[in-house]
Design a protein around this motif. Structure first.
Motif, PDB file in Angstrom:
ATOM      1  N   ILE A   1      25.878   7.673  -4.792  1.00 59.01           N
ATOM      2  CA  ILE A   1      25.156   6.446  -4.546  1.00 59.01           C
ATOM      3  C   ILE A   1      23.743   6.797  -4.085  1.00 59.01           C
ATOM      4  O   ILE A   1      23.567   7.522  -3.106  1.00 59.01           O
ATOM      5  CB  ILE A   1      25.855   5.592  -3.479  1.00 59.01           C
ATOM      6  N   PHE A   2      22.762   6.279  -4.814  1.00 61.00           N
ATOM      7  CA  PHE A   2      21.357   6.546  -4.488  1.00 61.00           C
ATOM      8  C   PHE A   2      20.685   5.245  -4.073  1.00 61.00           C
ATOM      9  O   PHE A   2      20.801   4.224  -4.765  1.00 61.00           O
ATOM     10  CB  PHE A   2      20.634   7.154  -5.684  1.00 61.00           C
ATOM     11  N   ASN A   3      19.996   5.275  -2.939  1.00 62.38           N
ATOM     12  CA  ASN A   3      19.268   4.109  -2.442  1.00 62.38           C
ATOM     13  C   ASN A   3      17.815   4.475  -2.209  1.00 62.38           C
ATOM     14  O   ASN A   3      17.491   5.593  -1.778  1.00 62.38           O
ATOM     15  CB  ASN A   3      19.865   3.594  -1.123  1.00 62.38           C
ATOM     16  N   LEU A   4      16.936   3.518  -2.488  1.00 66.85           N
ATOM     17  CA  LEU A   4      15.515   3.711  -2.263  1.00 66.85           C
ATOM     18  C   LEU A   4      14.909   2.404  -1.764  1.00 66.85           C
ATOM     19  O   LEU A   4      15.086   1.357  -2.389  1.00 66.85           O
ATOM     20  CB  LEU A   4      14.811   4.154  -3.546  1.00 66.85           C
ATOM     21  N   GLU A   5      14.244   2.476  -0.611  1.00 66.46           N
ATOM     22  CA  GLU A   5      13.531   1.329  -0.053  1.00 66.46           C
ATOM     23  C   GLU A   5      12.090   1.744   0.209  1.00 66.46           C
ATOM     24  O   GLU A   5      11.834   2.842   0.685  1.00 66.46           O
ATOM     25  CB  GLU A   5      14.168   0.868   1.261  1.00 66.46           C
ATOM     26  N   ALA A   6      11.172   0.845  -0.131  1.00 65.15           N
ATOM     27  CA  ALA A   6       9.758   1.149   0.081  1.00 65.15           C
ATOM     28  C   ALA A   6       9.010  -0.142   0.395  1.00 65.15           C
ATOM     29  O   ALA A   6       9.383  -1.226  -0.061  1.00 65.15           O
ATOM     30  CB  ALA A   6       9.148   1.826  -1.146  1.00 65.15           C
ATOM     31  N   GLY A   7       7.973  -0.010   1.190  1.00 63.59           N
ATOM     32  CA  GLY A   7       7.142  -1.155   1.533  1.00 63.59           C
ATOM     33  C   GLY A   7       5.720  -0.717   1.807  1.00 63.59           C
ATOM     34  O   GLY A   7       5.461   0.443   2.145  1.00 63.59           O
ATOM     35  N   GLY A   8       4.796  -1.618   1.616  1.00 57.20           N
ATOM     36  CA  GLY A   8       3.395  -1.313   1.861  1.00 57.20           C
ATOM     37  C   GLY A   8       2.729  -2.424   2.638  1.00 57.20           C
ATOM     38  O   GLY A   8       3.166  -3.583   2.593  1.00 57.20           O
ATOM     39  N   SER A   9       1.691  -2.081   3.365  1.00 58.08           N
ATOM     40  CA  SER A   9       0.932  -3.088   4.105  1.00 58.08           C
ATOM     41  C   SER A   9      -0.553  -2.903   3.807  1.00 58.08           C
ATOM     42  O   SER A   9      -1.100  -1.804   3.922  1.00 58.08           O
ATOM     43  CB  SER A   9       1.190  -2.979   5.612  1.00 58.08           C
ATOM     44  N   LEU A  10      -1.173  -3.977   3.358  1.00 60.97           N
ATOM     45  CA  LEU A  10      -2.604  -4.001   3.082  1.00 60.97           C
ATOM     46  C   LEU A  10      -3.235  -4.845   4.174  1.00 60.97           C
ATOM     47  O   LEU A  10      -3.014  -6.060   4.234  1.00 60.97           O
ATOM     48  CB  LEU A  10      -2.849  -4.607   1.704  1.00 60.97           C
ATOM     49  N   PHE A  11      -3.979  -4.203   5.068  1.00 56.76           N
ATOM     50  CA  PHE A  11      -4.413  -4.870   6.292  1.00 56.76           C
ATOM     51  C   PHE A  11      -5.918  -4.711   6.469  1.00 56.76           C
ATOM     52  O   PHE A  11      -6.457  -3.602   6.356  1.00 56.76           O
ATOM     53  CB  PHE A  11      -3.667  -4.261   7.480  1.00 56.76           C
ATOM     54  N   THR A  12      -6.567  -5.842   6.739  1.00 56.21           N
ATOM     55  CA  THR A  12      -8.006  -5.840   7.007  1.00 56.21           C
ATOM     56  C   THR A  12      -8.237  -6.092   8.494  1.00 56.21           C
ATOM     57  O   THR A  12      -7.876  -7.151   9.011  1.00 56.21           O
ATOM     58  CB  THR A  12      -8.716  -6.922   6.180  1.00 56.21           C
ATOM     59  N   ALA A  13      -8.827  -5.118   9.165  1.00 56.84           N
ATOM     60  CA  ALA A  13      -9.032  -5.232  10.610  1.00 56.84           C
ATOM     61  C   ALA A  13     -10.213  -6.132  10.959  1.00 56.84           C
ATOM     62  O   ALA A  13     -10.216  -6.757  12.018  1.00 56.84           O
ATOM     63  CB  ALA A  13      -9.236  -3.844  11.208  1.00 56.84           C
ATOM     64  N   ASP A  14     -11.204  -6.211  10.089  1.00 54.98           N
ATOM     65  CA  ASP A  14     -12.410  -7.006  10.380  1.00 54.98           C
ATOM     66  C   ASP A  14     -12.791  -7.797   9.129  1.00 54.98           C
ATOM     67  O   ASP A  14     -13.253  -7.236   8.129  1.00 54.98           O
ATOM     68  CB  ASP A  14     -13.552  -6.073  10.787  1.00 54.98           C
ATOM     69  N   GLN A  15     -12.620  -9.123   9.182  1.00 56.69           N
ATOM     70  CA  GLN A  15     -12.921  -9.963   8.024  1.00 56.69           C
ATOM     71  C   GLN A  15     -14.425 -10.060   7.752  1.00 56.69           C
ATOM     72  O   GLN A  15     -14.836 -10.463   6.655  1.00 56.69           O
ATOM     73  CB  GLN A  15     -12.356 -11.376   8.257  1.00 56.69           C
ATOM     74  N   SER A  16     -15.256  -9.691   8.722  1.00 52.00           N
ATOM     75  CA  SER A  16     -16.699  -9.742   8.511  1.00 52.00           C
ATOM     76  C   SER A  16     -17.260  -8.451   7.920  1.00 52.00           C
ATOM     77  O   SER A  16     -18.466  -8.361   7.658  1.00 52.00           O
ATOM     78  CB  SER A  16     -17.403 -10.048   9.835  1.00 52.00           C
ATOM     79  N   SER A  17     -16.433  -7.451   7.701  1.00 50.58           N
ATOM     80  CA  SER A  17     -16.903  -6.196   7.113  1.00 50.58           C
ATOM     81  C   SER A  17     -17.245  -6.395   5.637  1.00 50.58           C
ATOM     82  O   SER A  17     -16.872  -7.382   5.007  1.00 50.58           O
ATOM     83  CB  SER A  17     -15.847  -5.101   7.276  1.00 50.58           C
ATOM     84  N   THR A  18     -17.962  -5.431   5.065  1.00 56.06           N
ATOM     85  CA  THR A  18     -18.477  -5.550   3.699  1.00 56.06           C
ATOM     86  C   THR A  18     -17.346  -5.571   2.679  1.00 56.06           C
ATOM     87  O   THR A  18     -16.421  -4.753   2.735  1.00 56.06           O
ATOM     88  CB  THR A  18     -19.422  -4.374   3.390  1.00 56.06           C
ATOM     89  N   ALA A  19     -17.436  -6.518   1.724  1.00 58.32           N
ATOM     90  CA  ALA A  19     -16.435  -6.621   0.662  1.00 58.32           C
ATOM     91  C   ALA A  19     -16.645  -5.519  -0.363  1.00 58.32           C
ATOM     92  O   ALA A  19     -17.782  -5.197  -0.742  1.00 58.32           O
ATOM     93  CB  ALA A  19     -16.510  -7.984  -0.004  1.00 58.32           C
TER      94      ALA A  19
END
Length: 324
Positions: A1-19
């Motif tokens: 039995i093989f299991n794989l779980e993965a997750g990612g987080s895309l996080f912006t610390a400062d919304q006023s920073s350059t796009a």
């Protein structure tokens, strides 16, 4: 039995920073945006009457689960978990052995490494009596990395725990069941730091005996006695007391109510030092299988000559919606 779980987080610390890009649906990446990931994989396979599971888990520093479930980031865990049964299921066991470390990016002032050992066994010669034995050993060691740290700041500990619980059940008829169990639990902390070991080590031992009476109507009664001894370099504290419990399960209405109380006499270095009393009231209610409510009221009171006396009252209210 093989299991794989993965997750990612895309996080912006400062919304006023350059796009960094425009016209991207739902999200605009900026100079303060970081992407972190976490993953876990495991492989399980049978070995005759036994079963073996190997697992690897890696959670990057600054990974945010965003409420999906709680994760301690900056962790790498490698474990092996054997399990199995012998003698036609009368003896079963399960264990976990592995290592864990942090500082995956190598930018912390220290690296904490852990060695994990955990073993659980159940011996049940007959269905109505048996013996549960559990042992765990967790070793912690910190090593200085980026800067030189004083020995008093680095943790080197070994935490050991042993529990032995024999039990015996008596089914007098189809309407009620008697349960009797005793327990011996010992926990030991060995401080291996040469600076702090004289006052960082501690031993805790607990002995208890419990009796429970369960009726098929949903009524539950319990009583027990317990003795706890805590020994450290500068103090010996013992607690001896009684516990009582009352519960009622109304299955047709999805309601469960329980009341538990414990009163213990405290002694410090052989001298009487007051009382410790606690009472807990819990109510659970299930409505239409999807809605679940929980209320908990807990009161704790201590009276002590050597330490500060206090009263603590906690009320918790919870709601769960089940999606199926």
């Amino acid at each position: 039995i093989f299991n794989l779980e993965a997750g990612g987080s895309l996080f912006t610390a400062d919304q006023s920073s350059t796009a960094l890009a425009e016209n991207i649906p739902l999200f605009t990446p900026r100079t303060s945006t970081t992407f972190k990931w976490a993953g876990k994989t495991s492989l399980s396979f049978p070995l005759g009457p036994f079963f073996l599971t190997t697992a690897y888990e890696r959670i990057q520093p600054d990974y945010f689960s965003l409420g999906t479930y709680n994760l301690v980031n900056d962790q790498e865990n490698i474990t092996i978990s054997p399990s199995g049964s012998l003698f036609k299921g009368k003896f079963t066991f399960g264990g976990m052995f592995g290592t864990s470390r942090n500082n995956l990016a190598g930018n912390r002032s220290e690296t904490t490494r852990r060695i994990i050992t955990n073993l659980n066994t159940v011996l049940a010669p007959k269905p109505h009596y048996g013996l549960n034995v559990s042992f765990s050993n967790f070793a912690f060691r910190q090593q200085a990395q980026a800067i030189v740290l004083n020995d008093s700041l680095l943790i080197r500990q070994v935490n050991k725990s042993l529990s032995i619980i024999p039990y015996y059940n008596i089914l007098t008829d189809t309407s009620r069941q008697h349960s009797i169990n005793a327990a011996y639990i010992r926990q030991q902390v060995d401080d291996l730091n040469p600076v702090t070991r004289d006052f960082g080590s501690m031993q805790t031992s607990m002995i208890s005996g419990n009796y429970a009476l369960n009726y098929n109507s949903g009524l539950q009664l319990s009583a027990g006695i317990n003795h706890t001894a805590i020994n450290s370099a500068h103090m010996q504290n013992t607690l001896t007391g009684l516990s009582l419990g009352l519960g009622k399960n109304i299955a047709k209405k999805g309601i469960n109510v329980s009341l538990n109380t414990n009163v213990s006499r405290s002694r410090v270095d052989g001298v009487s030092d007051g009382m410790v009393a606690s009472t807990g009231l819990t109510a659970n209610m299930k409505l239409r299988e999807k809605h679940q409510f929980r209320a908990n009221l807990h009161w704790l009171s201590t009276s002590s000559k050597k330490f500060e006396s206090f009263n603590d009252l906690i009320f918790q209210l919870g709601y769960t919606y089940v999606i199926r």
